[in-house]
Design a protein around this motif. Structure first.
Motif, PDB file in Angstrom:
ATOM      1  N   TYR A  42      37.870  38.175  41.783  1.00 48.67           N
ATOM      2  CA  TYR A  42      37.681  36.844  42.198  1.00 48.67           C
ATOM      3  C   TYR A  42      38.724  36.138  42.129  1.00 48.67           C
ATOM      4  N   PHE A  43      39.824  36.636  41.226  1.00 50.03           N
ATOM      5  CA  PHE A  43      40.980  35.804  40.952  1.00 50.03           C
ATOM      6  C   PHE A  43      42.380  36.400  40.941  1.00 50.03           C
ATOM      7  N   SER A  44      42.364  36.961  42.242  1.00 49.96           N
ATOM      8  CA  SER A  44      43.421  37.872  42.675  1.00 49.96           C
ATOM      9  C   SER A  44      44.651  36.694  42.873  1.00 49.96           C
ATOM     10  N   HIS A  45      44.203  35.522  42.888  1.00 52.67           N
ATOM     11  CA  HIS A  45      45.296  34.448  43.313  1.00 52.67           C
ATOM     12  C   HIS A  45      45.734  33.879  41.914  1.00 52.67           C
ATOM     13  N   PHE A  46      45.276  34.273  40.630  1.00 54.07           N
ATOM     14  CA  PHE A  46      45.730  33.964  39.389  1.00 54.07           C
ATOM     15  C   PHE A  46      46.640  34.792  38.819  1.00 54.07           C
ATOM     16  N   VAL A  57      44.142  27.236  31.930  1.00 55.79           N
ATOM     17  CA  VAL A  57      43.603  25.978  32.735  1.00 55.79           C
ATOM     18  C   VAL A  57      42.059  26.286  33.197  1.00 55.79           C
ATOM     19  N   HIS A  58      41.832  27.719  33.693  1.00 54.59           N
ATOM     20  CA  HIS A  58      40.657  27.874  34.449  1.00 54.59           C
ATOM     21  C   HIS A  58      39.446  28.213  33.128  1.00 54.59           C
ATOM     22  N   GLY A  59      39.734  28.748  32.188  1.00 56.07           N
ATOM     23  CA  GLY A  59      39.134  28.702  30.950  1.00 56.07           C
ATOM     24  C   GLY A  59      38.611  27.379  30.644  1.00 56.07           C
ATOM     25  N   GLY A  60      39.430  26.466  30.431  1.00 51.71           N
ATOM     26  CA  GLY A  60      39.313  25.246  29.939  1.00 51.71           C
ATOM     27  C   GLY A  60      38.322  24.578  30.904  1.00 51.71           C
ATOM     28  N   LYS A  61      38.360  24.896  32.353  1.00 50.39           N
ATOM     29  CA  LYS A  61      37.291  24.057  33.268  1.00 50.39           C
ATOM     30  C   LYS A  61      35.893  24.926  32.935  1.00 50.39           C
ATOM     31  N   VAL A  62      35.699  26.122  32.771  1.00 51.01           N
ATOM     32  CA  VAL A  62      34.580  26.570  32.819  1.00 51.01           C
ATOM     33  C   VAL A  62      33.938  26.195  31.235  1.00 51.01           C
ATOM     34  N   LEU A  86      29.064  25.012  44.770  1.00 52.50           N
ATOM     35  CA  LEU A  86      30.276  25.788  44.630  1.00 52.50           C
ATOM     36  C   LEU A  86      30.096  27.122  44.534  1.00 52.50           C
ATOM     37  N   HIS A  87      29.416  27.686  43.747  1.00 51.75           N
ATOM     38  CA  HIS A  87      29.413  29.074  43.122  1.00 51.75           C
ATOM     39  C   HIS A  87      28.346  29.766  44.468  1.00 51.75           C
ATOM     40  N   ALA A  88      27.461  29.304  44.882  1.00 55.43           N
ATOM     41  CA  ALA A  88      26.489  29.777  45.984  1.00 55.43           C
ATOM     42  C   ALA A  88      27.262  29.750  47.431  1.00 55.43           C
ATOM     43  N   ASN A  90      30.419  28.410  48.486  1.00 54.24           N
ATOM     44  CA  ASN A  90      31.711  28.677  48.581  1.00 54.24           C
ATOM     45  C   ASN A  90      32.327  29.998  47.850  1.00 54.24           C
ATOM     46  N   LEU A  91      31.962  30.264  46.554  1.00 53.44           N
ATOM     47  CA  LEU A  91      32.655  31.129  45.956  1.00 53.44           C
ATOM     48  C   LEU A  91      32.101  32.463  46.065  1.00 53.44           C
ATOM     49  N   ARG A  92      30.746  32.446  46.328  1.00 52.87           N
ATOM     50  CA  ARG A  92      29.974  33.723  46.608  1.00 52.87           C
ATOM     51  C   ARG A  92      30.146  34.497  45.540  1.00 52.87           C
ATOM     52  N   VAL A  93      30.111  34.265  44.144  1.00 49.79           N
ATOM     53  CA  VAL A  93      30.363  35.209  42.948  1.00 49.79           C
ATOM     54  C   VAL A  93      28.953  36.099  43.021  1.00 49.79           C
ATOM     55  N   ASP A  94      29.129  37.207  42.792  1.00 48.55           N
ATOM     56  CA  ASP A  94      27.942  38.115  42.759  1.00 48.55           C
ATOM     57  C   ASP A  94      27.278  37.665  41.542  1.00 48.55           C
ATOM     58  N   GLY A  96      25.289  38.977  39.252  1.00 50.26           N
ATOM     59  CA  GLY A  96      25.392  40.012  38.133  1.00 50.26           C
ATOM     60  C   GLY A  96      26.591  39.652  37.395  1.00 50.26           C
ATOM     61  N   ASN A  97      27.553  38.915  37.854  1.00 51.42           N
ATOM     62  CA  ASN A  97      28.691  38.538  36.857  1.00 51.42           C
ATOM     63  C   ASN A  97      28.624  37.468  35.979  1.00 51.42           C
ATOM     64  N   PHE A  98      27.439  36.982  36.106  1.00 51.23           N
ATOM     65  CA  PHE A  98      27.011  35.739  35.128  1.00 51.23           C
ATOM     66  C   PHE A  98      26.667  36.116  33.885  1.00 51.23           C
ATOM     67  N   ASN A  99      26.115  37.181  33.635  1.00 48.02           N
ATOM     68  CA  ASN A  99      25.593  37.765  32.467  1.00 48.02           C
ATOM     69  C   ASN A  99      27.038  38.281  31.759  1.00 48.02           C
ATOM     70  N   LEU A 100      27.882  38.833  32.443  1.00 42.75           N
ATOM     71  CA  LEU A 100      29.053  39.627  31.873  1.00 42.75           C
ATOM     72  C   LEU A 100      29.859  38.168  31.051  1.00 42.75           C
ATOM     73  N   LEU A 101      30.238  37.165  32.060  1.00 42.89           N
ATOM     74  CA  LEU A 101      30.558  36.217  31.444  1.00 42.89           C
ATOM     75  C   LEU A 101      30.215  35.577  30.141  1.00 42.89           C
ATOM     76  N   SER A 102      28.681  35.181  30.223  1.00 44.93           N
ATOM     77  CA  SER A 102      27.970  34.928  29.033  1.00 44.93           C
ATOM     78  C   SER A 102      28.423  35.875  27.939  1.00 44.93           C
TER      79      SER A 102
HETATM   80 ZN1  ZNH Z   1      32.971  29.717  38.061  1.00 43.08          ZN
HETATM   81  C1  ZNH Z   1      35.440  27.901  39.557  1.00 43.08           C
HETATM   82  C2  ZNH Z   1      32.113  26.760  35.822  1.00 43.08           C
HETATM   83  C3  ZNH Z   1      30.667  31.587  36.174  1.00 43.08           C
HETATM   84  C4  ZNH Z   1      34.103  32.671  39.451  1.00 43.08           C
HETATM   85  N1  ZNH Z   1      33.622  27.620  37.846  1.00 43.08           N
HETATM   86  C5  ZNH Z   1      34.732  26.959  38.550  1.00 43.08           C
HETATM   87  C6  ZNH Z   1      34.977  25.838  38.154  1.00 43.08           C
HETATM   88  C7  ZNH Z   1      33.834  25.464  37.091  1.00 43.08           C
HETATM   89  C8  ZNH Z   1      33.197  26.922  36.871  1.00 43.08           C
HETATM   90  C9  ZNH Z   1      33.792  24.301  36.227  1.00 43.08           C
HETATM   91  C10 ZNH Z   1      35.817  24.802  38.562  1.00 43.08           C
HETATM   92  C11 ZNH Z   1      35.388  24.003  39.810  1.00 43.08           C
HETATM   93  C12 ZNH Z   1      36.327  23.020  40.271  1.00 43.08           C
HETATM   94  O1  ZNH Z   1      37.654  23.150  40.272  1.00 43.08           O
HETATM   95  O2  ZNH Z   1      35.726  22.072  40.908  1.00 43.08           O
HETATM   96  N2  ZNH Z   1      31.567  29.347  36.483  1.00 43.08           N
HETATM   97  C13 ZNH Z   1      31.532  28.182  35.693  1.00 43.08           C
HETATM   98  C14 ZNH Z   1      30.365  28.306  34.710  1.00 43.08           C
HETATM   99  C15 ZNH Z   1      30.279  29.645  34.942  1.00 43.08           C
HETATM  100  C16 ZNH Z   1      31.042  30.266  35.918  1.00 43.08           C
HETATM  101  C17 ZNH Z   1      30.171  27.216  33.902  1.00 43.08           C
HETATM  102  C18 ZNH Z   1      28.991  30.332  34.069  1.00 43.08           C
HETATM  103  C19 ZNH Z   1      28.571  30.017  32.905  1.00 43.08           C
HETATM  104  N3  ZNH Z   1      32.548  31.720  37.918  1.00 43.08           N
HETATM  105  C20 ZNH Z   1      31.631  32.337  37.079  1.00 43.08           C
HETATM  106  C21 ZNH Z   1      31.581  33.728  37.530  1.00 43.08           C
HETATM  107  C22 ZNH Z   1      32.514  34.344  38.103  1.00 43.08           C
HETATM  108  C23 ZNH Z   1      33.186  32.611  38.574  1.00 43.08           C
HETATM  109  C24 ZNH Z   1      30.849  34.635  36.594  1.00 43.08           C
HETATM  110  C25 ZNH Z   1      33.183  35.310  38.609  1.00 43.08           C
HETATM  111  C26 ZNH Z   1      33.350  36.418  37.798  1.00 43.08           C
HETATM  112  N4  ZNH Z   1      34.556  30.231  39.401  1.00 43.08           N
HETATM  113  C27 ZNH Z   1      34.932  31.442  39.681  1.00 43.08           C
HETATM  114  C28 ZNH Z   1      35.985  31.397  40.804  1.00 43.08           C
HETATM  115  C29 ZNH Z   1      36.517  29.910  40.806  1.00 43.08           C
HETATM  116  C30 ZNH Z   1      35.304  29.091  39.834  1.00 43.08           C
HETATM  117  C31 ZNH Z   1      36.646  32.386  41.625  1.00 43.08           C
HETATM  118  C32 ZNH Z   1      37.409  29.151  41.602  1.00 43.08           C
HETATM  119  C33 ZNH Z   1      38.845  29.289  40.814  1.00 43.08           C
HETATM  120  C34 ZNH Z   1      39.879  28.795  41.455  1.00 43.08           C
HETATM  121  O3  ZNH Z   1      40.534  27.786  40.849  1.00 43.08           O
HETATM  122  O4  ZNH Z   1      40.289  29.302  42.579  1.00 43.08           O
END
Ligand code: ZNH
Length: 141
Positions: A42-46, A57-62, A86-88, A90-94, A96-102
């Protein structure tokens, strides 16, 4: 929902973490990507190199969004509504990945706050992060 004791445990640990969201968030993401490399897609542009600006920056946002959620424990659905869209849509993150991040977030807390993040605090955070994940994945279809 969370009991009063669980809410207190979530907020108390957050008061320790809130001053350091970029570093803690970046570490949680690094742990996520190291342990579960498929999540990197999901983060090939990072720039995902250790301690990178993108990770900070992204860690701070999350973590910032999670911190904001600690102020709306009775109202997570509306508090996270925009992020849920956004997640449903736009991003369409699977989902299952939410448990992994938690999991990665909890391990990061354990390594920084070993005294405060005891079994009770972890159980409360596990529940809280599950609720956040449920809201963020609720609009998938
Ligand atoms: Zn996510 C984005 C949160 C999970 C992937 N996120 C994002 C943001 C935030 C978040 C605050 C920013 C928005 C704006 O800028 O407006 N996430 C979050 C949370 C969680 C999450 C709280 C849980 C807990 N995500 C997730 C996962 C994944 C993701 C699991 C996969 C692996 N996100 C994402 C992406 C993005 C986001 C890819 C977009 C990034 C850029 O910047 O490009």
């Amino acid at each position: 929902m969370l009991s009063d004791a669980e809410k207190a445990a979530v907020q108390s640990l957050w008061s320790k973490a809130s001053g350091n969201v970029n570093a803690i968030g970046a570490e949680a993401l690094e742990r996520l990507f190291e342990s579960f490399p498929q999540t990197k897609t999901y983060f090939s542009h990072f720039d995902l190199s250790h301690g990178s600006h993108d990770l900070q920056v992204h860690g701070g946002k999350v973590l910032g969004a999670i911190g904001e959620a600690t102020k709306h424990l009775d109202n997570l659905e509306s508090a996270l509504s925009k992020l849920s869209d956004l997640h449903a849509y736009n991003l369409r993150v699977d989902p299952g990945n939410f448990n992994l991040l938690s999991h990665a977030i909890q391990v990061t807390f354990a390594s920084h706050f070993c005294t405060e993040f005891d079994a009770t605090a972890q159980a409360a955070w596990d529940k809280f992060l599950s609720y956040i994940s449920a809201v963020l994945t609720s609009k998938y279809r």
